[in-house]
Design a protein around this motif. Structure first.
Motif, mmCIF file in Angstrom:
data_model
loop_
_atom_site.group_PDB
_atom_site.id
_atom_site.type_symbol
_atom_site.label_atom_id
_atom_site.label_comp_id
_atom_site.label_asym_id
_atom_site.label_seq_id
_atom_site.Cartn_x
_atom_site.Cartn_y
_atom_site.Cartn_z
ATOM 1 N N THR B 286 0.830 -1.207 0.000
ATOM 2 C CA THR B 286 0.000 0.000 0.000
ATOM 3 C C THR B 286 0.870 1.265 0.000
ATOM 4 O OG1 THR B 286 -1.684 -1.196 1.244
ATOM 5 C CG2 THR B 286 -1.837 1.214 1.247
ATOM 6 N N GLU B 287 1.849 1.308 0.872
ATOM 7 C CA GLU B 287 2.700 2.509 0.971
ATOM 8 C C GLU B 287 3.498 2.733 -0.316
ATOM 9 O OE1 GLU B 287 2.532 4.713 3.367
ATOM 10 O OE2 GLU B 287 1.059 3.454 4.397
ATOM 11 N N LEU B 288 3.937 1.631 -0.917
ATOM 12 C CA LEU B 288 4.766 1.761 -2.125
ATOM 13 C C LEU B 288 3.998 2.439 -3.265
ATOM 14 C CD1 LEU B 288 6.797 -1.596 -2.214
ATOM 15 C CD2 LEU B 288 7.688 0.725 -1.907
ATOM 16 N N LYS B 289 2.663 2.378 -3.194
ATOM 17 C CA LYS B 289 1.863 3.008 -4.258
ATOM 18 C C LYS B 289 2.020 4.516 -4.279
ATOM 19 C CE LYS B 289 -1.676 -0.555 -4.463
ATOM 20 N NZ LYS B 289 -2.738 -1.035 -3.584
ATOM 21 N N THR B 290 2.288 5.117 -3.105
ATOM 22 C CA THR B 290 2.277 6.582 -3.050
ATOM 23 C C THR B 290 3.619 7.215 -2.708
ATOM 24 O OG1 THR B 290 1.594 6.476 -0.736
ATOM 25 C CG2 THR B 290 -0.156 6.643 -2.385
ATOM 26 N N LEU B 291 4.554 6.435 -2.213
ATOM 27 C CA LEU B 291 5.831 7.033 -1.784
ATOM 28 C C LEU B 291 6.544 7.715 -2.962
ATOM 29 C CD1 LEU B 291 7.501 4.440 0.629
ATOM 30 C CD2 LEU B 291 6.599 6.707 1.199
ATOM 31 N N THR B 292 7.121 8.878 -2.695
ATOM 32 C CA THR B 292 7.820 9.596 -3.768
ATOM 33 C C THR B 292 9.036 8.814 -4.258
ATOM 34 O OG1 THR B 292 8.892 10.844 -2.014
ATOM 35 C CG2 THR B 292 7.118 11.954 -3.199
ATOM 36 N N ARG B 293 9.664 8.087 -3.376
ATOM 37 C CA ARG B 293 10.834 7.310 -3.792
ATOM 38 C C ARG B 293 10.460 5.838 -3.965
ATOM 39 N NH1 ARG B 293 15.808 10.195 -2.828
ATOM 40 N NH2 ARG B 293 16.922 8.260 -2.394
ATOM 41 N N SER B 294 9.284 5.604 -4.479
ATOM 42 C CA SER B 294 8.746 4.251 -4.605
ATOM 43 C C SER B 294 9.623 3.354 -5.480
ATOM 44 C CB SER B 294 7.330 4.313 -5.171
ATOM 45 O OG SER B 294 6.826 3.007 -5.329
ATOM 46 N N ALA B 295 10.179 3.903 -6.535
ATOM 47 C CA ALA B 295 10.968 3.079 -7.464
ATOM 48 C C ALA B 295 12.167 2.458 -6.741
ATOM 49 C CB ALA B 295 11.437 3.915 -8.651
ATOM 50 N N ILE B 296 12.861 3.303 -5.994
ATOM 51 C CA ILE B 296 14.027 2.809 -5.246
ATOM 52 C C ILE B 296 13.590 1.836 -4.164
ATOM 53 C CG2 ILE B 296 15.878 3.496 -3.657
ATOM 54 C CD1 ILE B 296 15.931 6.211 -5.197
ATOM 55 N N ALA B 297 12.603 2.235 -3.366
ATOM 56 C CA ALA B 297 12.149 1.394 -2.249
ATOM 57 C C ALA B 297 11.607 0.056 -2.739
ATOM 58 C CB ALA B 297 11.099 2.141 -1.427
ATOM 59 N N SER B 298 10.894 0.075 -3.854
ATOM 60 C CA SER B 298 10.339 -1.177 -4.401
ATOM 61 C C SER B 298 11.448 -2.142 -4.802
ATOM 62 C CB SER B 298 9.475 -0.891 -5.639
ATOM 63 O OG SER B 298 8.362 -0.108 -5.288
ATOM 64 N N ALA B 299 12.456 -1.609 -5.469
ATOM 65 C CA ALA B 299 13.570 -2.461 -5.907
ATOM 66 C C ALA B 299 14.291 -3.063 -4.708
ATOM 67 C CB ALA B 299 14.532 -1.649 -6.772
ATOM 68 N N SER B 300 14.542 -2.248 -3.712
ATOM 69 C CA SER B 300 15.239 -2.726 -2.518
ATOM 70 C C SER B 300 14.423 -3.817 -1.828
ATOM 71 C CB SER B 300 15.483 -1.550 -1.555
ATOM 72 O OG SER B 300 15.620 -2.004 -0.226
ATOM 73 N N TRP B 301 13.124 -3.555 -1.655
ATOM 74 C CA TRP B 301 12.250 -4.519 -0.962
ATOM 75 C C TRP B 301 12.132 -5.809 -1.758
ATOM 76 C CZ3 TRP B 301 10.689 -5.716 3.574
ATOM 77 C CH2 TRP B 301 9.517 -6.438 3.807
ATOM 78 N N ARG B 302 11.992 -5.681 -3.070
ATOM 79 C CA ARG B 302 11.863 -6.852 -3.938
ATOM 80 C C ARG B 302 13.132 -7.721 -3.868
ATOM 81 N NH1 ARG B 302 12.216 -4.620 -9.313
ATOM 82 N NH2 ARG B 302 14.444 -4.931 -8.970
ATOM 83 N N ASP B 303 14.301 -7.072 -3.973
ATOM 84 C CA ASP B 303 15.547 -7.840 -4.093
ATOM 85 C C ASP B 303 16.131 -8.273 -2.747
ATOM 86 O OD1 ASP B 303 15.315 -7.484 -6.804
ATOM 87 O OD2 ASP B 303 16.715 -5.796 -6.893
ATOM 88 N N PHE B 304 15.976 -7.442 -1.725
ATOM 89 C CA PHE B 304 16.692 -7.732 -0.477
ATOM 90 C C PHE B 304 15.813 -7.766 0.766
ATOM 91 C CE2 PHE B 304 19.728 -5.508 -3.339
ATOM 92 C CZ PHE B 304 20.515 -6.617 -3.633
ATOM 93 N N GLY B 305 14.541 -7.419 0.616
ATOM 94 C CA GLY B 305 13.640 -7.432 1.762
ATOM 95 C C GLY B 305 13.369 -8.848 2.248
ATOM 96 N N ALA B 306 12.983 -8.973 3.523
ATOM 97 C CA ALA B 306 12.672 -10.298 4.063
ATOM 98 C C ALA B 306 11.759 -10.171 5.271
ATOM 99 C CB ALA B 306 13.946 -11.047 4.446
ATOM 100 N N ILE B 307 10.906 -11.162 5.419
ATOM 101 C CA ILE B 307 10.105 -11.296 6.634
ATOM 102 C C ILE B 307 10.399 -12.670 7.208
ATOM 103 C CG2 ILE B 307 7.766 -11.435 7.583
ATOM 104 C CD1 ILE B 307 6.861 -9.482 5.433
ATOM 105 N N ILE B 308 10.894 -12.675 8.419
ATOM 106 C CA ILE B 308 11.316 -13.927 9.059
ATOM 107 C C ILE B 308 10.414 -14.204 10.255
ATOM 108 C CG2 ILE B 308 13.217 -15.156 10.194
ATOM 109 C CD1 ILE B 308 15.167 -13.296 8.781
#
Lengths: 430, 430
Positions: B286-308
């Motif tokens: 939801t947040e990624l839809k509106t964040l101004t730096r969404s492109a960067i944040a999306s890439a980071s979350w997609r490639d290196f994000g994790a939920i353990i």
């Protein structure tokens, strides 16, 4: 040996040359070292054994990499009792000083209700490099290992090359006394690689310390980032500040104690009495006739030695700061008053009965010190090298209400919207 | 984004991959950087001006290298008052924390009558590198400059590139507030060279700190030894440990605050409730839809994000130590009890109202922290980076009689005769 006088018109040029003289380019060994590290990283034990066979003429199998407890006991049993006793005196004093050096955790709650603190933790594992052969100094083992042990490091792995398989009993005794937990008979860049990357037999460490040759220094430089390293030591130096109430022979011996380390070592006398300086110069010549390491000491004194005459001790302190020496002796009636004016020195030795050699062995402070003018920005080895800090912040809603809005303003000014939202959403403002 | 569960058979392999993912080879810029440094070393101002003209499209003469006090005043006058106020809140809190961090000198006389001590002194001069353009963060100026100022550094020189001549008012305001004494409009490896070697206009410094691009990092690596440097920062990361009593959106924002920095940034949630983890994952989308730096944040979350998902907080603390994160948030009822079990983290944020962004700006502790698992052996920037220690020993004849003989034994065992003689001759034994 250079003679300089601050009262002379040529002083400044001569002094600048004295500082510049020893700036040497280190040899280019980056490529062979990179190849060795890559070999160890990819092939582990097999690479380490092959390289040890090649460089140390010692055929090894992985199960023989580690020096066994039985071997250590057998070797240390060969050490004469007076040396064991001396090692214990030194170790106990080094331990006591470094224990006094241990920093304390800090925590406070400020007027905004925010709790702030910092906590010190020891590193999990440290690697200690010890050179083989003639450069193997048991005192260096004590000086590198004891601060790590005092800091609380649980795993203290040591690598020492044993060319042709020859072990050094006093080095092993020093390791045993210092809390080293495991010892491997390997050296060079391959030992640094093994400690940084780990192999099947050797678990990786978090920081590597200890002196070594150009290959070891370059290997440490290359693994820096993956693990921590200590500073790369350059040639050693001493500045002795002495008035004419000293015995010239004692001053000469202190200068030679530095010079006998290495042809690139530098020994400088600063005195307020030119005649006394000449008496010391004569005493140096006398001592050089009989010293066992006369060839090295003579070369060092000839190429880099200096006697500087100053008008007063304020002038001496200013020169000391420009030199930023590794070692500083103040052989004066009131050494503390001059020491108070000095800002840049690795370690200081105060009074007529405190030669630098005391600090090399039994003083207590560390003898691993910033060389070659780096005392301008660096310090000697210490417990700090084996600890790291975690800072922390604790805030509740009330505290965040006080300090949060300024954070939101700055985050927005920097264009970091999620930063700003992470604060403002907690305050119910977004 | 990866989903991991410590209860799953695939956990260990997935977790190891998570740690290894971001290990990148830094680009090879060592040769162009070496050429620039040599140019600056030999030709000084002329080289710096030419390189600035070339890289920053800014024609310069030596007299314009330094940004004048009038220019600084004119630029800072453009900063909105709320930003100046926020800067002052941040600066005051950073000052207070680092003042509390100042270490004390130490001295004691032991049972042998030897006086031992260590004294802290500030460095004389520090160089602060500040990136230009988008990466110019005023908060970084505060975080780098204030600890140096608090430590007592008298000369604090800053270099900030101004591509096409454009100045950043808030960066200049931050510099002014932090005690920076001189600012030069230069950047890149040429700025690092100017600060390390000095030019006709820019006096050399003793240590260079501050973030920069690959050229700046490589230049710092190459001048290391001549001057001190700070650690080379890698990509940034956060671990958020949160139970299901948290608002998923707040956790999501904290994860995104890290992710918006850089595509290589890493955000990891550790929770004991898989369903809560999924709620956070949904909130991130939801947040990624509106964040101004969404492109960067999306890439980071997609490639290196994790939920353990973990079974309990002890397990969480163990994973935190294996990650050794730069930032650690503990959004729990009793964060202190979990924090007590953690050994390796750069900075920690305790409680539900303490997002990491607080630490970026207004908490007080430094936001320059060990990245990419180096919290195993490294600490955040602090006053310690701008101080160095001189240890000292004072002994009289009586004290030397007690500790000297052990030193003589060890010096002789190491084959260093002059060392031994410098002690024994004072005791009248040679």
């Amino acid at each position: 040996m250079k003679r300089l006088d601050t009262g002379s018109a040529e002083f400044e040029a001569g002094f600048v040359a004295l500082l510049a003289d020893r700036e040497t380019e280190s040899g280019r060994v980056d490529k062979p070292v990179a190849a060795i590290l890559e070999d160890v990283r990819t092939r582990g034990d097999a690479a380490v054994c092959e390289l040890t066979s090649k460089f140390d003429r010692l055929p090894l199998t992985p199960d023989r990499l580690r020096i066994s407890a039985e071997e250590i006991d057998a070797e240390t049993a060969k050490v004469p009792q007076d040396q064991i006793d001396a090692l214990n005196v030194a170790a106990s004093r080094i331990e006591a000083f470094h224990r006094a050096q241990l920093p304390k955790d800090m925590e406070f709650t400020d007027a905004d209700g925010v709790t702030l603190g910092q906590r010190w933790n020891a590193l999990d594992a440290v690697g200690l490099y010890v050179p083989g052969g003639k450069a193997a100094y048991p005192s260096s083992v004590l000086m590198n290992a004891i601060p790590a042990h005092v800091a609380g490091v649980e795993r203290l792995a040591m690598c020492v090359p044993t060319p042709d398989g020859v072990l050094n009993p006093l080095v092993l005794a020093a390791a045993k006394r210092s809390g080293v937990t495991e010892i491997y008979r390997i050296g060079g860049a391959q030992a640094v690689g093994a400690m940084a990357y780990g192999t099947e037999t050797i678990r990786p460490v978090d920081r590597i310390v200890g002196p070594g040759n150009a290959y070891v220094a370059e290997a440490k430089r290359q693994v820096f980032g993956r693990v921590g390293i200590d500073s790369i030591a350059g040639p050693s130096e001493v500045v002795v500040v002495a008035d004419n109430q000293n015995n010239p022979r004692l001053v000469a011996l202190d200068l030679m104690a530095q010079a006998e380390h290495d042809e690139l070592a530098q020994s400088i006398l600063i005195t307020n009495d030119t005649a006394f300086g000449e008496a010391v110069a004569a005493a140096v010549e006398t001592e050089l006739k009989t010293l066992t390491r006369s060839a090295i000491a003579s070369a060092s004194w000839r190429d880099f030695g200096a006697i500087i005459t100053v008008a007063n001790w304020d002038e001496a302190a200013k020169l000391v700061d420009r030199i930023a020496p590794e070692h500083l002796e103040l052989m004066l009636d009131d050494p503390k008053s001059v020491f108070a004016k000095v800002r840049h020195a690795g370690a200081a030795f105060l009074g007529r009965f405190c030669p630098e050699a005391v600090g090399d062995y039994v003083g207590g402070p560390n003898h691993v010190l910033p060389t070659s003018r780096t005392a301008r920005f660096a310090s000697g080895l210490s417990v700090y090298d084996f600890l790291k800090r975690t800072t922390y912040i604790a805030a509740d809603r009330e505290a965040l209400e006080k300090i949060g809005p300024a954070g939101v303003t700055l985050a927005n000014a920097e264009g970091l919207e999620a930063h700003a939202l992470s604060i403002s959403a907690r305050l119910g403002n977004s």
